[in-house]
Write a protein that holds these residues in place. Structure first.
Motif, PDB file in Angstrom:
ATOM      1  N   UNK A 219      71.936 -12.542 -32.755  1.00  0.00           N
ATOM      2  CA  UNK A 219      71.906 -13.653 -33.801  1.00  0.00           C
ATOM      3  C   UNK A 219      72.885 -13.312 -34.769  1.00  0.00           C
ATOM      4  N   UNK A 220      72.591 -12.202 -35.226  1.00  0.00           N
ATOM      5  CA  UNK A 220      73.394 -11.782 -36.545  1.00  0.00           C
ATOM      6  C   UNK A 220      74.991 -11.687 -36.165  1.00  0.00           C
ATOM      7  N   UNK A 221      75.234 -11.318 -34.982  1.00  0.00           N
ATOM      8  CA  UNK A 221      76.465 -10.808 -34.630  1.00  0.00           C
ATOM      9  C   UNK A 221      77.312 -12.146 -33.739  1.00  0.00           C
ATOM     10  N   UNK A 222      76.535 -13.107 -34.044  1.00  0.00           N
ATOM     11  CA  UNK A 222      77.133 -14.239 -33.230  1.00  0.00           C
ATOM     12  C   UNK A 222      77.119 -15.766 -34.065  1.00  0.00           C
ATOM     13  N   UNK A 223      76.930 -15.543 -35.245  1.00  0.00           N
ATOM     14  CA  UNK A 223      76.830 -16.660 -36.244  1.00  0.00           C
ATOM     15  C   UNK A 223      75.701 -17.478 -36.355  1.00  0.00           C
ATOM     16  N   UNK A 224      74.415 -16.870 -35.727  1.00  0.00           N
ATOM     17  CA  UNK A 224      73.357 -17.701 -35.843  1.00  0.00           C
ATOM     18  C   UNK A 224      72.312 -16.925 -36.680  1.00  0.00           C
ATOM     19  N   UNK A 225      70.916 -17.332 -36.649  1.00  0.00           N
ATOM     20  CA  UNK A 225      70.204 -16.872 -37.438  1.00  0.00           C
ATOM     21  C   UNK A 225      69.190 -15.988 -36.575  1.00  0.00           C
ATOM     22  N   UNK A 226      68.690 -14.826 -36.957  1.00  0.00           N
ATOM     23  CA  UNK A 226      67.767 -13.857 -36.300  1.00  0.00           C
ATOM     24  C   UNK A 226      66.588 -13.535 -37.045  1.00  0.00           C
ATOM     25  N   UNK A 227      65.218 -13.763 -36.569  1.00  0.00           N
ATOM     26  CA  UNK A 227      64.145 -13.547 -36.939  1.00  0.00           C
ATOM     27  C   UNK A 227      63.295 -12.380 -36.327  1.00  0.00           C
ATOM     28  N   UNK A 228      63.211 -11.349 -36.869  1.00  0.00           N
ATOM     29  CA  UNK A 228      62.499 -10.343 -36.397  1.00  0.00           C
ATOM     30  C   UNK A 228      60.743 -10.360 -36.474  1.00  0.00           C
ATOM     31  N   UNK A 229      60.084 -10.466 -35.416  1.00  0.00           N
ATOM     32  CA  UNK A 229      58.675 -10.124 -35.444  1.00  0.00           C
ATOM     33  C   UNK A 229      58.043  -8.717 -35.289  1.00  0.00           C
ATOM     34  N   UNK A 230      56.797  -8.490 -36.046  1.00  0.00           N
ATOM     35  CA  UNK A 230      56.428  -7.017 -35.941  1.00  0.00           C
ATOM     36  C   UNK A 230      55.580  -6.876 -34.942  1.00  0.00           C
ATOM     37  N   UNK A 231      55.667  -7.667 -33.623  1.00  0.00           N
ATOM     38  CA  UNK A 231      54.463  -7.625 -32.956  1.00  0.00           C
ATOM     39  C   UNK A 231      54.887  -6.811 -31.695  1.00  0.00           C
TER      40      UNK A 231
END
Ligand code: MG
Length: 260
Positions: A219-231
């Motif tokens: 996501x972050x390297x290709x112009x999208x949003x990236x959300x990390x989950x901690x599960x």
């Protein structure tokens, strides 16, 4: 509220460690899908694991109560097929992969061969043997192009790890001196394949996942949003130590219900 995702259209969900753990959905995961549907947003599941077929995943998700079909599940195998069809039309492929992956390639019209291939494709082959390794390396040495479905070194399982495609890539490269083009997360081919399959541009996409080097990096390297989950694979210490940072992180997928 911080980090709202209300202008995003497509949510690309990792499966293991993000949507479910083993055979059990994460608390709130099914509700999150319902909320997305109610609010007119789309989602799809994406896994780097190319050892299983899309129908295997449809069954697993359906058993959990998710309405899933061919259009909502993609794997690094799907991306590789898409890439071959667009960029290597008519090429003959020597495929190192499971019977499931082989079936997927044949169904989509990829020409497979055991002799003189133009391309060697290396997938997550849990049925690999010395003959396949020997043939694959020989074809690459003789000039066939080398493509791998995804870069993961290991695949997490219940009580440990299985050596995954990334580890085999290193062996093939050590033998031949040739580095492959790699599909799957975190590489841009995956974003391109999703764009062309869904018609959604990358700035409207949100990747949700538990692994920094694949789910978040894509996501972050290709112009999208990236959300990390901690599960899943990442805890606070790993996140702090990593150079790859998500757009933001949340305790679990359920935390996104109020953000979409
Ligand atoms: Mg995962």
């Amino acid at each position: 509220m911080k980090h709202l995702l209300t202008d995003k259209e497509l949510f690309i969900l990792d499966m293991d460690g993000t949507f479910y753990l083993e055979d059990k959905p994460i608390d709130g995961a099914l509700e999150f899908l319902d909320v997305l549907k109610k609010r007119g947003r789309r989602f799809l599941f994406f896994t780097n694991n190319s050892s299983k077929s899309i129908s295997d995943y449809i069954k697993k998700l359906t058993d959990m109560g998710v309405e899933a079909d061919e259009n909502t599940i993609y794997s690094s195998g799907s991306v590789t097929i898409d890439y071959l069809k667009k960029n290597r039309k008519g090429s003959k492929v020597y495929l190192i992969g499971t019977p499931s992956l082989r079936e997927g390639f044949v169904e989509k019209g990829i020409i497979l061969t055991e002799e003189n291939p133009d391309i060697v494709v290396l997938g997550f082959d849990t049925t690999i043997d010395y003959n396949k390794i020997f043939k694959g390396c020989t074809f690459i040495r003789e000039g066939a192009e080398f493509i791998a479905t995804h870069p993961d070194l290991n695949c997490p399982i219940k009580d440990g790890m299985m050596p995954d495609t990334g580890s085999f890539i290193r062996m093939f490269t050590a033998s031949t001196g040739v580095k492959p083009i790699i599909m799957g997360k975190p590489f841009s081919y995956t974003v391109e394949a999703i764009e062309s399959a869904t018609g959604t541009s990358r700035d409207k996409m949100v990747f949700v996942g538990d692994r920094l080097e694949t789910d978040i990096a894509i996501g972050v390297n290709n112009g999208a949003t990236a959300v990390l989950v901690m599960t899943g694979a990442t805890d606070k210490d790993i996140l702090e130590a990593s150079v790859i940072k998500p757009t933001f992180h949340v305790p679990s997928i359920a935390s996104l219900i109020n953000k979409v």
